[in-house]
Scaffold this motif. Structure first.
Motif, PDB file in Angstrom:
ATOM      1  N   HIS A  60     -82.131 -86.679 -80.645  1.00 49.31           N
ATOM      2  CA  HIS A  60     -81.112 -87.375 -81.419  1.00 49.31           C
ATOM      3  C   HIS A  60     -81.412 -87.193 -82.907  1.00 49.31           C
ATOM      4  O   HIS A  60     -82.556 -86.985 -83.297  1.00 49.31           O
ATOM      5  N   ARG A  80     -79.156 -98.339 -80.867  1.00 53.53           N
ATOM      6  CA  ARG A  80     -78.538 -97.991 -79.586  1.00 53.53           C
ATOM      7  C   ARG A  80     -78.792 -99.132 -78.617  1.00 53.53           C
ATOM      8  O   ARG A  80     -79.928 -99.454 -78.314  1.00 53.53           O
ATOM      9  N   SER A  84     -76.338 -97.994 -73.318  1.00 53.93           N
ATOM     10  CA  SER A  84     -75.402 -97.177 -74.079  1.00 53.93           C
ATOM     11  C   SER A  84     -76.019 -95.823 -74.402  1.00 53.93           C
ATOM     12  O   SER A  84     -77.243 -95.673 -74.443  1.00 53.93           O
ATOM     13  N   THR A  85     -75.163 -94.843 -74.643  1.00 53.61           N
ATOM     14  CA  THR A  85     -75.615 -93.532 -75.109  1.00 53.61           C
ATOM     15  C   THR A  85     -75.222 -93.295 -76.560  1.00 53.61           C
ATOM     16  O   THR A  85     -75.466 -92.213 -77.097  1.00 53.61           O
ATOM     17  N   THR A  86     -74.639 -94.309 -77.194  1.00 55.22           N
ATOM     18  CA  THR A  86     -74.104 -94.171 -78.543  1.00 55.22           C
ATOM     19  C   THR A  86     -74.977 -94.904 -79.563  1.00 55.22           C
ATOM     20  O   THR A  86     -75.337 -96.072 -79.361  1.00 55.22           O
TER      21      THR A  86
END
Length: 363
Positions: A29, A63, A67-69
């Motif tokens: 990320h 995050r 969640s992946t956001t």
């Protein structure tokens, strides 16, 4: 026992997973961006990542669990410097250098330490931040100075699990400070530390000590360990006094320290050759461990490079799991190693990552 960890590096945040008794790198990320600090909040499962974007400044992202956001949240910021102030410090956050969750009874409370050496508190999971002005305004701050950076930095935040209002922080170079009243007042807690880099008459002055890292034992909170610029110190009275510990198997210089969450007598260190030679002693990487409060040490080398190794482990580059069995570390030259047996034997996860700034297990 967690099978998930995260690495903050010079070029992004990397996730690490355990599958079939081996650890593997997962997703990346913030690719290409320096991630200076991270926090896995065990209270609600949120993960926080602090970025140091140079010209664009410090940033903070969260995050949420499941969640992946990633969502950008507020970044700690100093109030405007008063026109009448004689403080020569630039009141601008250069970097978020430490992140900590508040107590179990403080949902949403976060603490952040910065360069320069400010402590900030958020009451709303990072949506807003306030400078803890009582620490910023202690008269001794005029004596603080930069260690590895040009300005002092607050790198260690130790919340007392018995009382969330009690917090001890470490500053390079500014010593250790304790509040017992939620930050309303602070006392200097560096008695016993020694600064050999200062003139002899100032070596014992508390406000100029350079604790590289301070950690607290979760189950025995009065027991603290400190990797100091001039050696290793421990406290058994919540920082009221510190006693020097001599490592009898390797160098006492280094940056990283981790303490066993269930046993305050057990701690790990990653020694470096010296202040002037910041790499593994004799170019052979080792992790030293004591299980008796520093009376004896063992140097663990199994699985670690023993030739031509010039790695250094930063302050936040070493961590231990909640049961004290898994130990994870990452180095300035992109090496990542993990032990499943408290540091006795290590497996290599990678030797080609960007420089690693911080590591953490995700509960």
């Amino acid at each position: 026992m967690s099978d998930h960890a995260v690495l903050a590096t010079r070029k992004g945040l990397f996730e690490l997973y355990r599958t079939h008794e081996a650890w593997h790198l997962g997703c990346q990320h913030f690719a290409g961006d320096p991630v200076s600090m991270l926090l896995a909040d065990r209270r609600d499962g949120a993960l926080y990542a602090a970025l140091n974007l140079g010209h664009f400044g410090a940033k903070l992202h969260r995050r949420d669990a499941g969640s992946t956001t990633w969502v950008e949240v507020a970044t700690p910021a100093f109030p405007p410097k008063p026109d009448t102030s004689e403080d020569k410090t630039d009141w601008t956050v250069k970097q978020v250098w430490s992140l900590a969750a508040g107590g179990a009874d403080e949902p949403g409370v976060l603490l952040a330490g910065t360069l320069p050496g400010g402590l900030f508190r958020s009451m709303d999971r990072g949506a807003s931040w306030q400078l803890v002005e009582s620490l910023w305004n202690v008269p001794e701050r005029a004596q603080w100075m930069g260690g590895g950076y040009d300005v002092p930095g607050l790198h260690s935040i130790c919340v007392d699990p018995r009382d969330s209002r009690s917090v001890l922080v470490g500053v390079s170079c500014g010593g250790a400070w304790l509040t017992d009243d939620g930050g309303a007042s602070w006392s200097l807690r560096a008695h016993g530390m020694r600064a050999d880099y200062m003139p002899p008459e100032l070596a014992n002055a508390g406000a100029i000590q350079d604790p590289h890292r301070i950690v607290r034992c979760a189950s025995e909170p009065d027991k603290l360990w400190c990797q100091h610029h001039n050696g290793i110190w421990r406290s058994i009275d919540n920082g009221a006094s510190w006693t020097e510990v001599r490592c009898d198997v390797s160098s006492c210089f280094g940056f990283a320290v981790a303490v066993h969450p269930l046993d305050g007598e057990t701690a790990w260190f990653v020694p470096a050759e010296s202040d002037s030679r910041r790499y593994a002693p004799h170019a052979a990487l080792a992790v030293t461990r004591t299980i008796d409060g520093g009376r004896h040490f063992t140097a663990w080398r199994g699985g670690l490079p023993q030739r031509h190794c010039y790695d250094l482990v930063y302050r936040h580059g070493l961590t231990v799991s909640d049961d004290g069995q898994r130990v994870l570390m990452g180095s300035t030259t992109g090496g990542v190693w993990l032990s499943e047996d408290g540091g006795g034997q290590w497996q290599t996860v990678s030797t080609t990552l960007p420089p690693v700034y911080a590591v953490a297990f995700v509960p």
